[in-house]
Design an enzyme around this catalytic site. Structure first.
Site: not given
Length: 439
Positions: A14, A44, A76-77, A12
């Site tokens: 982010h 992500d 999922n993001h 990730d």
């Protein structure tokens, strides 16, 4: 995506531009094109951090420049239900940042077009036909009437090339939506779940995240690896203070490449793994590391600056006037509309107008899930690779088992920061199969 090592594998991001700069400064300091190997990102890229646009723009640019060297998987993001959830993430939402940067109308179009790219991202990759890489975890198997089990890799490949997932498009059937959801949402089961909620026959159970997400236990991992003749699973999706964690008897690696915004404490590290044939190397950024280089942002929005602030920046040369005849009227969005007109019919035979979102319930409901499962299966404290069996690497020469890890403190003469290099000692032959570096 099917890749050959050497491959750098990242978890990730982010929206954490600082940690992304760390990897840039220390792994591909001469540029990705001049760095040996491939680069695999497990998803992500947006939400939580405050530099989502910068991070995804940089990664998309690298993908465009080096399409056969840089590989971006979907997390999922990278779905609209999650990165458009302004009520939950506030100013850390990707949609909020798009609207804040470009205004409501154009910002929404930017967000929607980037999500159209997310809809086309691959869900998984395989390194050396031996290491399965995915954002969340392994999908549940489909058993046919004759009792045979369909290849999970083939199931993933059968997911529609354009998939909304959360929410789904009308053309996504429930089975392949479940396959995609398992890939981006699932987690390794905790030891408590292994004993209480994981089905002993299938090896799967309900994730502690809730919302319809699943977890996979020892049996599920064993069956999946044996079915496809793989040795390891590398995934992201769960925050870990060390940046990298090992679970399921040394078969599952969890990689987390951001050290911020996940309640892991002030000493959290960002990590990645270099798969270099039979060698595995963990590279971490410690909390004490400071970027060696100063990075200047080339452009900023002046929409919210006062006239006096703009004049001061013009005096300093930070803001320049547009050349005569060159205007930037974002409110009219004429340039954007021209781009849309030119791009119509150039989407690899896909007609966007034919893709309508379904009112059908998603396999996983993001609003009902937790950001991280409580009491996760990841190890705490230091790395422990005593259970990682290097002999299981398929199509590789025989290597000794991992043994112990010793920590050697060294000085980084260039930056003045402390650098720790964790060299693994091995069994009788004492061959060095991998090193673990913390900057």
């Amino acid at each position: 995506a099917f890749l050959q090592s050497p491959v750098y594998v990242f978890g990730d991001i982010h929206g954490n531009l600082e940690d992304l700069h760390f990897f840039s400064d220390n792994i591909w300091r001469l540029g990705m094109s001049l760095t040996a190997g491939n680069f695999l990102f497990l998803g992500d890229y947006v939400d939580r951090g405050m530099s989502c646009l910068e991070c995804i723009a940089y990664l998309f640019s690298m993908k465009l420049l080096m399409p056969h060297k840089v590989f971006l998987l979907r997390g999922n993001h990278e779905t609209r239900d999650v990165n458009g959830w302004e009520e939950h993430y506030g100013m850390r939402s990707f949609l909020w940042q798009c609207r804040d940067r470009f205004g409501d109308t154009l910002g929404y179009k930017v967000w929607d077009q980037i999500n159209s790219a997310f809809d086309r991202m691959p869900l998984a990759a395989v390194i050396d036909q031996d290491i399965f890489c995915v954002h969340g975890g392994i999908p549940r198997p489909l058993e046919l009437e004759d009792g045979s089990v369909v290849s999970r890799i083939q199931e993933i490949l059968n997911v529609p090339r354009v998939a909304g997932i959360n929410p789904p498009y009308e053309h996504e059937n429930e089975h392949y939506q479940q396959v995609a959801s398992d890939c981006i949402w699932s987690d390794p089961a905790s030891e408590e779940q292994e004993q209480t909620s994981v089905d002993p026959e299938s090896g799967y159970g309900e994730s502690l995240r809730g919302g319809g997400a699943i977890c996979f236990g020892h049996k599920a991992v064993k069956d999946f690896l044996e079915q496809h003749n793989f040795s390891y699973i590398m995934r992201a999706h769960e925050a870990h203070a060390d940046g990298v964690a090992v679970s399921k008897g040394g078969k599952v690696f969890t990689i987390f490449s951001t050290s911020k915004d996940h309640n892991q404490g002030s000493e959290a590290m960002a990590g990645c793994i270099l798969v270099d044939f039979e060698n595995l190397q963990v590279i971490n950024r410690s909390h004490a590391y400071r970027n060696v280089y100063v990075h200047r942002r080339d452009s900023v929005s002046i929409a919210k600056l006062t006239e006096s602030e703009i004049e001061e920046r013009m005096r300093l040369g930070l803001v320049t006037e547009n050349p005569e005849g060159d205007t930037d009227d974002f409110e009219d969005s004429e340039e954007w509309e021209d781009m849309e007109d030119e791009s119509e019919g150039e989407m690899d035979d896909f007609d966007e107008e034919h893709y309508e979102f379904s009112t059908r319930r998603s396999s996983v409901i993001p609003g009902d899930t937790l950001s991280s499962p409580p009491n996760s299966s990841q190890q705490d404290g230091h790395f422990d690779f005593t259970h990682v069996d290097s002999n299981s690497r398929s199509k590789k020469r025989v290597c000794p088992r991992f043994s112990t890890i010793t920590t050697i403190a060294e000085d980084n003469e260039e930056s003045g920061d402390d650098v720790k290099e964790n060299n693994m000692d091995f069994d009788d032959e004492k061959k060095e199969m991998g090193t673990f570096k913390t900057y």
